[in-house]
Structure formats: structure tokens, C-alpha cells
Design a protein around this motif. Structure first.
Motif, PDB file in Angstrom:
ATOM      1  N   LYS A  45     -21.337  22.595  49.303  1.00 33.47           N
ATOM      2  CA  LYS A  45     -22.440  23.617  49.239  1.00 33.47           C
ATOM      3  C   LYS A  45     -22.326  24.380  50.240  1.00 33.47           C
ATOM      4  O   LYS A  45     -22.488  25.649  50.118  1.00 33.47           O
ATOM      5  CB  LYS A  45     -23.661  22.955  48.979  1.00 33.47           C
ATOM      6  N   SER A  52     -19.691  27.260  50.421  1.00 32.82           N
ATOM      7  CA  SER A  52     -20.166  28.213  49.795  1.00 32.82           C
ATOM      8  C   SER A  52     -21.208  29.112  50.504  1.00 32.82           C
ATOM      9  O   SER A  52     -21.137  30.348  50.433  1.00 32.82           O
ATOM     10  CB  SER A  52     -20.534  27.752  48.315  1.00 32.82           C
ATOM     11  N   VAL A  53     -21.989  28.615  51.057  1.00 36.58           N
ATOM     12  CA  VAL A  53     -23.030  29.198  51.796  1.00 36.58           C
ATOM     13  C   VAL A  53     -22.382  30.249  52.975  1.00 36.58           C
ATOM     14  O   VAL A  53     -22.736  31.391  53.000  1.00 36.58           O
ATOM     15  CB  VAL A  53     -24.215  28.401  52.143  1.00 36.58           C
ATOM     16  N   ALA A  80     -19.201  31.033  53.146  1.00 33.42           N
ATOM     17  CA  ALA A  80     -18.507  32.157  52.527  1.00 33.42           C
ATOM     18  C   ALA A  80     -19.252  33.345  52.160  1.00 33.42           C
ATOM     19  O   ALA A  80     -18.840  34.765  52.343  1.00 33.42           O
ATOM     20  CB  ALA A  80     -17.664  31.793  51.333  1.00 33.42           C
ATOM     21  N   LYS A  81     -20.456  32.988  51.667  1.00 37.35           N
ATOM     22  CA  LYS A  81     -21.427  33.975  51.132  1.00 37.35           C
ATOM     23  C   LYS A  81     -22.187  34.856  52.474  1.00 37.35           C
ATOM     24  O   LYS A  81     -22.044  36.265  52.342  1.00 37.35           O
ATOM     25  CB  LYS A  81     -22.568  33.668  50.519  1.00 37.35           C
ATOM     26  N   ARG A  82     -22.430  34.078  53.343  1.00 40.23           N
ATOM     27  CA  ARG A  82     -22.802  35.009  54.888  1.00 40.23           C
ATOM     28  C   ARG A  82     -21.776  35.614  55.447  1.00 40.23           C
ATOM     29  O   ARG A  82     -21.928  36.727  55.763  1.00 40.23           O
ATOM     30  CB  ARG A  82     -23.180  33.761  55.814  1.00 40.23           C
ATOM     31  N   HIS A  93     -19.550  37.306  53.563  1.00 41.84           N
ATOM     32  CA  HIS A  93     -19.139  38.614  53.113  1.00 41.84           C
ATOM     33  C   HIS A  93     -20.336  39.371  53.419  1.00 41.84           C
ATOM     34  O   HIS A  93     -20.344  40.518  53.419  1.00 41.84           O
ATOM     35  CB  HIS A  93     -19.299  37.990  51.666  1.00 41.84           C
ATOM     36  N   GLU A  94     -21.671  38.794  53.544  1.00 45.99           N
ATOM     37  CA  GLU A  94     -22.661  39.617  54.036  1.00 45.99           C
ATOM     38  C   GLU A  94     -22.589  40.306  55.087  1.00 45.99           C
ATOM     39  O   GLU A  94     -22.987  41.475  55.430  1.00 45.99           O
ATOM     40  CB  GLU A  94     -23.964  38.837  53.932  1.00 45.99           C
ATOM     41  N   GLU A  97     -20.396  43.357  55.030  1.00 49.21           N
ATOM     42  CA  GLU A  97     -21.073  44.488  54.491  1.00 49.21           C
ATOM     43  C   GLU A  97     -21.842  45.102  55.488  1.00 49.21           C
ATOM     44  O   GLU A  97     -21.911  46.293  55.699  1.00 49.21           O
ATOM     45  CB  GLU A  97     -21.821  44.147  53.271  1.00 49.21           C
ATOM     46  N   TYR A 114     -27.388  25.781  59.528  1.00 44.00           N
ATOM     47  CA  TYR A 114     -27.323  26.392  58.293  1.00 44.00           C
ATOM     48  C   TYR A 114     -28.359  25.763  57.273  1.00 44.00           C
ATOM     49  O   TYR A 114     -28.716  26.551  56.392  1.00 44.00           O
ATOM     50  CB  TYR A 114     -25.920  26.119  57.907  1.00 44.00           C
TER      51      TYR A 114
END
Length: 171
Positions: free
Chosen positions: A11, A14-15, A17-19, A21-22, A25, A170
Motif C-alpha cells: 500500500k 502505491s502512496v 508513487a502517487k506522491r 506524480h503529484e 506536477e 508516511y
């Protein structure tokens, strides 16, 4: 410093990887500003270098977590159908069982015989199954059952494995 289970690591990965990406951006947002020529640069909440620094830290943690997960998946085993499988092999087997079940479901939902249209000149053409669709429907159910049983064994094992990773920042 708190450790985390392999299941929690999945889990967390995944968190992270999302961070990442953010933050990528955010880098795009803070890298450029639109302003009138000759006017003063607007103040930004965070500089590009600060965002870079944060993303580098998270990427480093991501790599460490990934390494620990791979090691655990290779070193630890699950029992399945009388065999001891490394978790990495068990994950692949579960994936293969699900693929097999999907294919068997396709065959299981086929008609034994279908009339084909658009072939020949007035001569009826049929498409005939060279297998028993019901047999494949039953085989699909069994393969799916095996995949689910293996996935449950993997999940159970994942909760019992503890990784030496500081997850406090995290979670």
C-alpha cells in the motif's frame, strides 16, 4: 521508528508513487511563471529546488522499499497444493491461474455450434467447438478458485512479514 508489514508496504509503495506524480506536477507549476515584462517575480510558496529535494527523498525511500519488498518476496515462502513457493513465484502463479481462468471462461461461454453468415454462396457454414463448453466453464471456476486460494495465502503471509523500514513519515 516503526516497521511495517509487507502487506502495508504494498500500500505504501502505491502512496509513494502517487506522491511522486503529484510532486512532478508541482515541479511543472513552480518551474515557470507568467508575468509582465519588467515586473517583479511573484513570490512562490515553494521553490523548484525544494520540490526537487522532496521528490528525491521520496524516490530514495521508494527504492529502498522496493528492494526490501523484492527481498522479502524472494526469501519468504507460501504453501500451496503441497508445494513451498517463494512469494514472487506464488504471485506469478496466481496471475497465470487468473489468465487461464479468463481463457477457460471464454471457451465455457461458447456455443457448441454456431451458424456462420456471409460465407459461401448459399451453402450453410457452421462453426463447431472441438471441446465441451460446459467442461471449460467448470474448469474456469476451478482455476479461479485456486487463484483465490493462492492469493489469500499470499496476503496472509504478507501480513506476517515485517520490513525494517521507517514508515512514520508516511503513515
Amino acid at each position: 521508528m516503526s516497521n511495517l508489514s509487507l502487506a502495508e508496504a504494498v500500500k505504501l509503495k502505491s502512496v509513494l508513487a502517487k506522491r511522486i506524480h503529484e510532486l512532478e506536477e508541482e515541479m511543472d507549476r513552480v518551474a515557470f511563471v507568467e508575468m509582465e515584462k519588467g515586473s517583479k517575480k511573484p513570490k512562490q510558496a515553494r521553490s523548484l529546488s525544494k520540490v526537487e529535494e522532496e521528490i528525491d527523498d521520496i524516490r530514495k525511500d521508494f527504492r529502498l522499499l522496493d528492494k526490501l519488498m523484492y527481498q522479502a518476496n524472494f526469501k519468504n515462502k507460501v504453501s500451496f497444493n503441497g508445494e513451498e513457493l517463494a512469494i514472487v513465484e506464488a504471485i506469478e502463479l496466481a496471475t497465470q491461474l487468473r489468465a487461464k481462468a479468463r481463457k477457460f471462461k471464454e471457451f465455457g461461454s461458447s456455443a457448441k455450434e454456431d451458424l456462420q453468415f456471409g460465407y459461401g454462396e448459399g451453402v450453410p457454414v457452421i462453426r463447431k467447438a472441438m471441446f465441451d463448453p460446459e467442461e471449460y466453464r467448470v474448469k474456469a471456476v476451478e482455476q479461479e478458485r485456486l487463484a483465490n486460494r493462492l492469493s489469500n495465502a499470499i496476503n496472509t503471509k504478507n501480513y506476517s512479514i515485517v520490513l525494517d523500514f521507517d514508515s512514520d513519515k508516511y503513515f
